[in-house]
Design a protein around this motif. Structure first.
Motif, mmCIF file in Angstrom:
data_model
loop_
_atom_site.group_PDB
_atom_site.id
_atom_site.type_symbol
_atom_site.label_atom_id
_atom_site.label_comp_id
_atom_site.label_asym_id
_atom_site.label_seq_id
_atom_site.Cartn_x
_atom_site.Cartn_y
_atom_site.Cartn_z
ATOM 1 N N ASP A 3 0.846 -1.195 0.000
ATOM 2 C CA ASP A 3 0.000 0.000 0.000
ATOM 3 C C ASP A 3 0.882 1.246 0.000
ATOM 4 O OD1 ASP A 3 -1.831 2.031 0.421
ATOM 5 O OD2 ASP A 3 -2.909 0.964 2.006
ATOM 6 N N GLN A 58 0.346 4.368 -0.764
ATOM 7 C CA GLN A 58 -0.237 5.603 -0.221
ATOM 8 C C GLN A 58 -0.185 5.599 1.308
ATOM 9 O OE1 GLN A 58 0.200 7.261 -2.894
ATOM 10 N NE2 GLN A 58 -1.670 8.433 -2.649
ATOM 11 N N THR A 59 -0.537 4.486 1.924
ATOM 12 C CA THR A 59 -0.495 4.397 3.386
ATOM 13 C C THR A 59 0.940 4.510 3.878
ATOM 14 O OG1 THR A 59 -2.505 3.063 3.456
ATOM 15 C CG2 THR A 59 -1.044 2.924 5.370
ATOM 16 N N THR A 118 3.448 6.029 2.360
ATOM 17 C CA THR A 118 3.855 7.426 2.191
ATOM 18 C C THR A 118 3.275 8.284 3.297
ATOM 19 O OG1 THR A 118 4.007 7.147 -0.209
ATOM 20 C CG2 THR A 118 3.836 9.400 0.620
ATOM 21 N N GLY A 119 2.001 8.079 3.615
ATOM 22 C CA GLY A 119 1.368 8.844 4.695
ATOM 23 C C GLY A 119 2.075 8.647 6.020
ATOM 24 N N ALA A 124 2.958 11.174 -3.135
ATOM 25 C CA ALA A 124 1.661 11.723 -2.761
ATOM 26 C C ALA A 124 1.300 12.773 -3.803
ATOM 27 C CB ALA A 124 1.717 12.328 -1.361
ATOM 28 N N ASP A 125 0.012 13.000 -3.957
ATOM 29 C CA ASP A 125 -0.421 14.012 -4.922
ATOM 30 C C ASP A 125 0.135 15.381 -4.543
ATOM 31 O OD1 ASP A 125 -1.804 12.116 -6.393
ATOM 32 O OD2 ASP A 125 -3.661 12.444 -5.271
ATOM 33 N N SER A 138 10.220 14.795 -3.406
ATOM 34 C CA SER A 138 10.009 13.469 -3.978
ATOM 35 C C SER A 138 10.999 13.246 -5.108
ATOM 36 C CB SER A 138 8.574 13.357 -4.507
ATOM 37 O OG SER A 138 8.361 12.075 -5.051
#
Length: 183
Positions: free
Chosen positions: A26, A28-29, A31-32, A56-57, A65
């Motif tokens: 995952d 996104q998770t 990265t968060g 991330a967007d 990044s």
């Protein structure tokens, strides 16, 4: 990239985090979690996307990044590194003379993480599956705050950069061949 150079010059040395060729389930998770940890530790961060797809967007201003930059150029410009512990990445971490933390995914990566800790130039490894925002923030703070670890890492990096590995390897091979031909 020029934007990376500008980011590096715009404030205190950032910390590197990337997992190289290790994919994550995952992105996104993950990265968060990394962004939360960096925010909690109050650090600037170079986030390498790698095969994990970390991105991330919208990233906060304290995070850059990165798809790729040569470690030999990048890591000496940073304060510490958190990575998967591949032998090449660990060697680049050591050569750069900065503290490191390995988050092993598989195979020999845990060994390299333990070597960093045993040498006093890094923290004990935290397996990727056990990472949390809290453990990562704590590790980030410890990697960037300890003068003893930074001093040891800088001294080891200097020693590694002075080595003539090619000559040492040729000498070792020649010695082995001479011993083998004497049998």
């Amino acid at each position: 990239p020029e934007s990376l150079s500008r980011f590096l010059e715009a404030g205190p040395e950032p910390l590197f985090i990337g997992f190289g060729s290790m994919p994550v389930a995952d992105p996104q998770t993950t990265t968060g979690m990394i962004l939360e940890a960096a925010n909690s530790a109050g650090l600037r961060l170079v986030l390498q996307a790698g095969w994990a797809g970390l991105a991330a967007d919208v990233l906060p201003g304290n995070v850059y990044s990165l798809d790729y930059a040569p470690y030999g150029w990048l890591l000496p410009r940073l304060t510490a590194a958190i990575h998967h512990g591949g032998s090449g990445t660990t060697a680049a971490n050591l050569r750069a003379g900065i503290p490191g933390l390995v988050t092993p995914f598989t195979f020999d990566q845990g060994f390299w993480g333990r070597r960093l800790a045993d040498l006093g130039v890094g923290l004990p490894p935290i397996p990727f599956r056990r990472l949390s925002a809290a453990s990562l923030a704590d590790a980030m703070a410890r990697l960037t705050a300890g003068d003893d670890m930074k001093t040891k890492a800088a001294a080891l990096g200097q020693k590694i950069r002075r080595e003539d590995g090619l000559t040492a390897a040729v000498d070792l091979i020649q010695t082995h061949l001479e011993e083998a031909s004497a049998i």
